[in-house]
Every structure is written in C-alpha cells, then in structure tokens.
Motif scaffolding. Sequence first.
Motif, mmCIF file in Angstrom:
data_model
loop_
_atom_site.group_PDB
_atom_site.id
_atom_site.type_symbol
_atom_site.label_atom_id
_atom_site.label_comp_id
_atom_site.label_asym_id
_atom_site.label_seq_id
_atom_site.Cartn_x
_atom_site.Cartn_y
_atom_site.Cartn_z
ATOM 1 N N ASP A 117 -7.900 3.963 -3.707
ATOM 2 C CA ASP A 117 -8.174 5.071 -2.785
ATOM 3 C C ASP A 117 -7.781 6.414 -3.399
ATOM 4 N N THR A 118 -6.626 6.438 -4.050
ATOM 5 C CA THR A 118 -6.148 7.676 -4.652
ATOM 6 C C THR A 118 -7.030 8.102 -5.823
ATOM 7 N N TRP A 133 -4.163 1.176 -2.688
ATOM 8 C CA TRP A 133 -3.711 2.567 -2.709
ATOM 9 C C TRP A 133 -4.158 3.241 -3.997
ATOM 10 N N TYR A 182 0.832 -1.203 0.000
ATOM 11 C CA TYR A 182 0.000 0.000 0.000
ATOM 12 C C TYR A 182 0.867 1.254 0.000
ATOM 13 N N HIS A 183 2.007 1.195 0.690
ATOM 14 C CA HIS A 183 2.878 2.368 0.796
ATOM 15 C C HIS A 183 4.076 2.303 -0.150
ATOM 16 N N TRP A 215 3.598 3.935 -7.887
ATOM 17 C CA TRP A 215 2.771 2.729 -7.757
ATOM 18 C C TRP A 215 2.538 2.069 -9.114
#
Length: 322
Positions: free
Chosen positions: A203-204, A200, A80-81, A295
């Motif tokens: 969500d983004t 991620w 995720y990060h 990402w």
Amino acid sequence: MRFTLSSEQRQFAASIGELLAAADVPTAVYAWGDGNHGPGLKIWRSLADLGVTGLVVPSRFGGLDATPVDLAVAFERLGYHAVPGPWVESAAAVPALLGETEAAERLLPGIAEGEVLASVVLPPHVPYGLDADVAGCRILAHGGTVREFTAGAVMSSVDKARRLFPASPGPVVATGTDVGRALDSAALAIAAQLVGAGRWLLDTSVAYAKQRSQYGKPIGQYQAVKHLLADIATRLELATPLVHGAAVTLAGGPAPRDVSAARVAAADAAYLAARTALQVHGAIGYAEEHPLGLWLTKVRALVAAWGTQSFHRGRVLAAVAA
C-alpha cells in the motif's frame, strides 16, 4: 474447501485496524527500541480490551476460546501496523504450550487480561527470549518440559524493536506439554504478521509511486514499476488463503504441513514486498527517519523467527514425501 471470513471476523479486524491507525504506532516502536515500554504497553492494554491477548486462551482462564482463524485475522492487523512487543509469544505460543496444566491456571489469566506479557525460548527455533525485560512470564520449553528462565544481558537484533535476551534455565513449571502445537500456533501467527506487513509495504509503495515523479510523470505510470507492484500483490493474494487454510486445519488438530507451507509463502511474499518497497522509494527509503525502515527490519527479523525458511520447507517436503 471454500473459505471466507465471517462478518464478525471482518468487523474484528476493522476494529483492530481503527484502534491502531489512531495510536501512533511508529512512535511506540521507536520508544520500545530505546527501552521505553510505556507507549507500547498502552497500545497493548487497548488491544487487550478488544480481546486480542486472550483469543486462544481457554474460557476458564479468562480467555475467549476463539479459533486459530481469529488469531490469524488479528495478527494480520498487528503486522500491518508493525505493533511492538512479544505478541506471538503471549497471545499464540504460551496458551498452546501450557494447555490445561496447573501452570496455565497461574499464568494464563494475567496474559488473557493483558496484564502479563510472555517471553518464550524454544530451542533450536527460538534461541533467545524476546522482550524478556518487560515480560512477567518467562518460559523455556524443551522436550515437553517447561521451565522458567532468567534473562541475561540484552542482545541486538536487525529489528531494533525486537529486544532479545539469552536464557538461563530455572525451575520446572510444567511437563508433558505440546511443544509442536505451540510451534505451529506461533508459526501461524508469524505468517499472518508477515502477510499484514507485506500489505502495508504494498500500500505504501503504491501510494508513493503515485506521488514521486520522474521525467514529468508519476513513476507508477511506468510499466516496469507496475510489474514490480503487481508481483507483490500476486504473492500476497496467494499467501493469504494458505494462512487462512492452515488456521482452519490447525483448529481441527495438528497441522505442521499446512502451517509451514503458509509460513514459507507469507515470508517469501513479505520479503519481496520489502525489497520492492525499498526499490520504489529509492534513496528516501534508506533514511532512518522514514517509517519504511520499521517494516523493512521487522520483516527481515520475522522471516527467521519461530523456524527458518529451510526448516519449514523441510517440514512440507517431509509431509509430501510421506
């Protein structure tokens, strides 16, 4: 089978997420790609303090003797990060590869403590050593024999934070190792990372769709955009239990079919999330300064790491046919 994460596992995931949210990971990723490992190693040591590096290392070597489920929980947060570094090799592959061998006594304590990073070559699925320039443990495994390797000149990758090195075989450090177990453990970790990266991206994209306006209203209010984002959410929701289920199976023994099925589903979901995120963001998504690219390239690289999609689909087909 009914499976849910325990409260301890949820708290563990939350602790990792809180640490990484405050760590400015994108800056560490850019630095890592330029060969400056300082910021990334600082994050590495912080995660080691939480026990991430020693999750599946046996307790007699300083590890936690945790389960593959715990490993999957941690790697979802790492994905995720977009945390840089050879996490799959160090925290998932090497502990499974070395097992209880004499080499494990020498190498695993440092890995569990977070003081030693590992780079692994496992032909044909892993032809190059990841981050061998910063790894204190360089391993080439083939046919049950594990050797040290010497790294050649750095090679480029679609993900600039993944620094690849050709390997020249060196002295034998172990024999009779379980290469299949190491492959499954690494593939499971990759699948969990892909699920995390996909979340991620989702969500983004959702957040950006609420902010970006066209024709007087946010693009997220348009049905076409809603459908695109819903497709990602559905794929990720289907992939996640496959990853957790494969982790449960792997805890009990060999699990090539379940691991490969999870890996295929997670890779497909993350790749769709990456393509859709770029579409939703439009031109800004192509800008090198925008963090979205970190990402996008990571997902593209992970989709082919530790076995291609064709290889993993083949393992599922073979298991079903048998």
